[in-house]
Design an enzyme around this catalytic site. Structure first.
Site, PDB file in Angstrom:
ATOM      1  N   HIS A  66       1.088  48.812  -7.840  1.00  0.00           N
ATOM      2  CA  HIS A  66       0.520  47.574  -8.385  1.00  0.00           C
ATOM      3  C   HIS A  66       0.158  47.754  -9.873  1.00  0.00           C
ATOM      4  CE1 HIS A  66      -0.814  47.231  -4.000  1.00  0.00           C
ATOM      5  NE2 HIS A  66      -0.102  46.136  -4.173  1.00  0.00           N
ATOM      6  N   ASP A 123       9.559  44.872  -2.658  1.00  0.00           N
ATOM      7  CA  ASP A 123       9.798  43.725  -1.775  1.00  0.00           C
ATOM      8  C   ASP A 123      11.009  42.965  -2.317  1.00  0.00           C
ATOM      9  OD1 ASP A 123       7.200  43.621   0.065  1.00  0.00           O
ATOM     10  OD2 ASP A 123       6.604  44.196  -1.944  1.00  0.00           O
ATOM     11  N   MET A 135      -2.003  41.528  -2.794  1.00  0.00           N
ATOM     12  CA  MET A 135      -2.923  41.340  -1.663  1.00  0.00           C
ATOM     13  C   MET A 135      -3.982  42.441  -1.666  1.00  0.00           C
ATOM     14  SD  MET A 135      -0.722  39.694   1.393  1.00  0.00           S
ATOM     15  CE  MET A 135       0.045  41.185   1.984  1.00  0.00           C
ATOM     16  N   GLY A 136      -4.133  43.110  -2.809  1.00  0.00           N
ATOM     17  CA  GLY A 136      -5.188  44.119  -2.925  1.00  0.00           C
ATOM     18  C   GLY A 136      -4.812  45.455  -2.318  1.00  0.00           C
ATOM     19  N   ALA A 137      -5.847  46.297  -2.060  1.00  0.00           N
ATOM     20  CA  ALA A 137      -5.635  47.700  -1.677  1.00  0.00           C
ATOM     21  C   ALA A 137      -4.697  48.327  -2.712  1.00  0.00           C
ATOM     22  CB  ALA A 137      -5.089  47.828  -0.262  1.00  0.00           C
TER      23      ALA A 137
END
Ligand code: AMP
Length: 278
Positions: A37, A150, A30-32
């Site tokens: 990531h 997650d 979802m970016g940021a």
């Protein structure tokens, strides 16, 4: 790195690459973007020929409209980081590219859906499976890479892959932490310095019980962790659980490993973390 906003154009290109026997790796985000990531991108590059990262803040997985509105958006910095990481393609769709108006979705995910995060964020995993299924259809990846951060999400997606018999291999990548142990998260941006230091108690609780797990019962481990977490009144704990790592059910004699999972709000920021031990 080439950027696609159109699912048809991306699909077309990837179908051609598949004809050349290229393995496609997908990293949904979802970016940021942070080093957590980017560690997924790195693993994907090691294990596949062509890496697609998606950045899409999926509205259907947010149960709280305010949470969706304040979700950090840093697309230009994200593009720079992905370029530096030598990601091949970025899929950056608008909401209208991903969803028809009033689209519905339901998948019976059973027990896993309504515990832990699912209990505190009703409908969250319907939204997650809805968007991940779409991404799988568009990209048709050989492998898809998800973070242990997650943990319940990984088990939920594994369940979806089993139920729908999807031809994709899931790879779970370890949690990246900062030097002090805090699990990296896009939401950490919202923490003040004081809140950040309080947030260290989350990983401290998990690391402490991991280190002494051989000499204590699960009940004792839970109480050690709760003592640490409850030592600061600013930490509002949603849950702390020690569960079977494969099923997220209560530990039993057949359990092959333990996962400790927690969620807590500090100030206005909700954080999750977990740790697996044998
Ligand atoms: P998000 O953008 O938060 O939806 O995360 C996209 C992917 O990155 C998910 O598979 C997350 O589990 C993973 N991820 C997020 N934070 C971390 C981290 N600290 N270490 C490893 N993977 C992470």
């Amino acid at each position: 790195m080439k950027i696609f906003t159109s699912k048809a154009e991306l699909s077309h290109l990837l179908t051609e690459l598949k004809k050349e026997n290229k393995n496609i790796g997908l990293v949904p985000t979802m970016g940021a973007l942070h080093s957590g990531h980017l560690s997924l991108i790195k693993t994907a590059k090691q294990q596949t020929d062509v890496v697609v990262c998606s950045i899409f803040i999926n509205p259907t997985q947010f149960t709280d409209q305010k949470d969706l509105e304040k979700y950090p958006r840093t697309v230009s910095a994200d593009i720079e980081k992905l370029t530096e990481a030598a990601c091949d393609y970025l899929f950056l769709p608008e909401v209208t590219e991903m969803y028809e108006e009033n689209e519905t979705w339901h998948l019976d995910l059973g027990y896993l859906e309504n515990i832990l995060e699912g209990k505190f964020r009703p409908g969250h995993y319907q939204g997650v499976t809805q968007v991940v299924f779409k991404l799988f259809q568009i990209v048709n990846p050989t492998k898809a890479f998800f973070g242990q951060k997650d943990y319940q999400q990984v088990l939920i997606i594994r369940k979806m892959v089993d139920i729908l018999n999807l031809p994709v291999e899931l790879v779970m990548c370890p949690i990246k932490r900062n030097d002090e142990g805090l699990a990296l998260s896009s939401r950490n941006i919202h923490l003040s310095d004081i809140e950040k230091s309080k947030a260290l108690l989350l990983s401290r609780a998990l690391l402490t019980i991991r280190d002494v797990s051989a000499n204590h019962t699960p009940e004792e481990l839970k109480s050690i962790a709760l003592n640490i977490l409850e030592s600061d009144a600013e930490i509002k704990l949603d849950y702390f659980e020690l569960l079977d790592k494969d099923t997220l059910t209560t530990l039993n004699n057949d359990s092959k490993g333990i996962v400790a999972l927690l969620a807590a709000t500090i100030g206005k920021t909700r954080l999750i973390d977990n740790m697996i031990f044998n």
